[in-house]
Write a protein that holds these residues in place. Structure first.
Motif, PDB file in Angstrom:
ATOM      1  N   ASN A  38       8.441  13.273   6.888  1.00 16.18           N
ATOM      2  CA  ASN A  38       8.221  13.834   8.223  1.00 16.18           C
ATOM      3  C   ASN A  38       8.148  15.357   8.203  1.00 16.18           C
ATOM      4  O   ASN A  38       7.337  15.958   8.898  1.00 16.18           O
ATOM      5  N   LEU A  39       9.001  16.005   7.416  1.00 16.32           N
ATOM      6  CA  LEU A  39       8.936  17.457   7.326  1.00 16.32           C
ATOM      7  C   LEU A  39       7.598  17.900   6.739  1.00 16.32           C
ATOM      8  O   LEU A  39       6.984  18.861   7.221  1.00 16.32           O
ATOM      9  N   ALA A  40       7.145  17.210   5.698  1.00 14.73           N
ATOM     10  CA  ALA A  40       5.851  17.549   5.110  1.00 14.73           C
ATOM     11  C   ALA A  40       4.736  17.354   6.125  1.00 14.73           C
ATOM     12  O   ALA A  40       3.799  18.165   6.196  1.00 14.73           O
ATOM     13  N   GLN A  56      16.281   9.950   2.818  1.00 14.97           N
ATOM     14  CA  GLN A  56      15.703  11.107   2.141  1.00 14.97           C
ATOM     15  C   GLN A  56      14.181  11.043   2.151  1.00 14.97           C
ATOM     16  O   GLN A  56      13.509  12.042   2.433  1.00 14.97           O
ATOM     17  N   ILE A  57      13.640   9.870   1.844  1.00 20.49           N
ATOM     18  CA  ILE A  57      12.186   9.719   1.829  1.00 20.49           C
ATOM     19  C   ILE A  57      11.615   9.936   3.229  1.00 20.49           C
ATOM     20  O   ILE A  57      10.629  10.655   3.418  1.00 20.49           O
ATOM     21  N   SER A 116       0.842  -1.195   0.000  1.00 15.64           N
ATOM     22  CA  SER A 116       0.000   0.000   0.000  1.00 15.64           C
ATOM     23  C   SER A 116       0.878   1.247   0.000  1.00 15.64           C
ATOM     24  O   SER A 116       2.065   1.196   0.355  1.00 15.64           O
ATOM     25  N   LEU A 117       0.294   2.354  -0.396  1.00 17.60           N
ATOM     26  CA  LEU A 117       1.044   3.600  -0.447  1.00 17.60           C
ATOM     27  C   LEU A 117       1.597   3.967   0.928  1.00 17.60           C
ATOM     28  O   LEU A 117       0.995   3.655   1.956  1.00 17.60           O
ATOM     29  N   PHE A 165       4.994  14.188  -2.135  1.00 16.04           N
ATOM     30  CA  PHE A 165       4.947  13.290  -3.294  1.00 16.04           C
ATOM     31  C   PHE A 165       5.446  11.900  -2.942  1.00 16.04           C
ATOM     32  O   PHE A 165       5.005  10.909  -3.539  1.00 16.04           O
ATOM     33  N   VAL A 166       6.350  11.788  -1.957  1.00 14.17           N
ATOM     34  CA  VAL A 166       6.876  10.465  -1.602  1.00 14.17           C
ATOM     35  C   VAL A 166       5.780   9.574  -1.034  1.00 14.17           C
ATOM     36  O   VAL A 166       5.843   8.350  -1.155  1.00 14.17           O
ATOM     37  N   ASP A 167       4.762  10.178  -0.417  1.00 16.00           N
ATOM     38  CA  ASP A 167       3.679   9.411   0.194  1.00 16.00           C
ATOM     39  C   ASP A 167       2.848   8.684  -0.849  1.00 16.00           C
ATOM     40  O   ASP A 167       2.232   7.654  -0.549  1.00 16.00           O
ATOM     41  N   HIS A 168       2.827   9.195  -2.067  1.00 17.10           N
ATOM     42  CA  HIS A 168       1.976   8.641  -3.120  1.00 17.10           C
ATOM     43  C   HIS A 168       2.787   7.997  -4.245  1.00 17.10           C
ATOM     44  O   HIS A 168       2.205   7.489  -5.203  1.00 17.10           O
ATOM     45  N   GLN A 169       4.108   8.011  -4.089  1.00 17.83           N
ATOM     46  CA  GLN A 169       4.970   7.407  -5.115  1.00 17.83           C
ATOM     47  C   GLN A 169       5.566   6.085  -4.647  1.00 17.83           C
ATOM     48  O   GLN A 169       5.826   5.207  -5.466  1.00 17.83           O
TER      49      GLN A 169
END
Length: 376
Positions: A341-343, A335-336, A303-304, A312-316
């Motif tokens: 976490n910052l987002a 990096q991801i 799952s995502l 964008f990393v959450d959905h990629q």
């Protein structure tokens, strides 16, 4: 710098505001990603601007003074031009870093003598030269040089430390007011409230700091080992005294729950290394709870990463893939994790702002605090 107080929550001290600097506007409450040496570890500025929507970052005077050094920064035209970040920057005075050196520093009325963690060379930080250093760095908001007492300090130590911080503050203000910004944009000087975990000292310090009527004020010396309930009690004591029409910055705090509870107590600005440090080590904060991406349970979860996330990393990427990267010790994993976490932290404070504006912050905050502590 200008601060506009906008809306105050009817059931708490939470409020929204807008800080205007020469490098742009900052909507509060706000979280500031920590860019200790002029970079947010492992995160491109393009992603900070366009993915996490960071409005201000933090740099550290101690680290930038030692490396790359003031000559390089001044030659570049200040930190904004050196690192390419065109939005506001705040610099900590380096006081926390100097005093965390413990056996490698000596405290005097003049200032703090310390040895570099890089090469062991000896240096002196004074309230005056720390102002001069931050003039050269060129941040929009600069901090007073203070002593950060440990969380377990007794009353006598905390009182002496606070009084030294106050004497240093007078010298720092004198130096700041007698000098000019170097790069064509204005700078603002924030004093720091100290007093450890003692109500009487925090009250005394907050009253003293408020008397200077600077453009903003900071609360230091918390989240250094004291219980959370003591931290919240000290914040409440201080925000009851600091002027309503000035931004309040809680230094080095903290978890998502800490931030929400502190917003409810009237704090406007936050910074902490936790989102990037924890992200590099596989701990991800989400609106549903905390995920340890190194756990076996994510091995075949395709799952995502976070369907409700804003990066964008959450959905990629999937949970299984990110776990694979952490197990493989790939740099991309850190990096991801950091970017996610910052987002999330920036989403959290912006969501808090929306609920303050809507008038239902307290209810939303209480529900969110329960959810944020869940281990997924």
């Amino acid at each position: 710098m200008d601060f506009e107080l906008q809306i105050t929550d009817p059931k708490s001290r939470a409020r929204t505001g807008k800080i205007t600097t020469d490098h742009g506007e900052i909507e509060t409450p706000i979280f500031m990603p920590v860019g200790t040496v002029g970079s947010v570890k492992g995160v491109h500025f393009n992603d900070l601007r366009n993915d996490t929507h960071a409005e201000i970052i933090l740099g550290n005077t101690y680290h930038l003074y030692l490396r790359p050094g003031l000559k390089i920064i001044e030659k570049a035209g200040g930190l904004h031009k050196f690192n390419g970040w065109d939005r506001p920057i705040l610099t900590d005075s380096g006081g926390f870093q100097v005093f965390s050196l413990s056996g490698n520093r000596k405290l005097k009325e003049e200032g703090a003598i310390f040895r570099s963690h890089i090469d062991g060379s000896k240096h002196l930080f004074t309230p005056e030269n720390v102002v001069d250093t931050q003039r050269i760095i060129g941040a929009d908001i600069i901090m007073a040089f203070d002593e950060c007492a440990p969380g377990d300090a007794d009353h006598k130590y905390a009182k002496n430390s606070m009084q030294l911080t106050h004497r240093w503050l007078q010298r720092g203000i004198t130096q700041f007011d007698a000098t000019q910004a170097l790069y064509g944009h204005s700078q603002t000087f924030f004093p720091i409230v100290q007093g450890a975990g003692f109500r009487d000292l925090r009250k005394q310090s907050a009253e003293y700091i408020a008397s200077f009527e600077r453009e903003g004020n900071a609360i230091g010396g918390l989240a250094v080992g004291e219980p959370p309930e003591v931290m919240y009690e000290m914040i409440e004591v201080v925000t009851d005294i600091l002027p309503q029409n000035k931004p309040r910055y809680l230094m080095g705090v903290g978890t998502p729950v800490n931030i929400l509870e502190s917003i409810a107590l009237g704090v406007d600005m936050f910074d902490c290394v936790m989102p990037t440090r924890n992200g590099r080590n596989g701990m991800l904060f989400t609106s549903r709870g905390i995920m340890n991406m190194k756990n076996e349970k994510w091995k075949d979860d395709f799952s995502l990463l976070d369907p409700e996330g804003t990066s964008f990393v959450d959905h990629q990427y999937t949970k299984a893939y990110l776990r694979h990267l952490f197990v493989s010790k790939e740099l991309l994993a850190a990096q991801i994790g950091s970017l996610h976490n910052l987002a999330f932290y920036l989403w959290l404070v912006k969501e808090a702002r929306k609920h303050i504006q809507a008038g239902d912050f307290s209810e939303w905050k209480d529900n969110m605090v329960k959810q944020l502590s869940v281990r997924l």
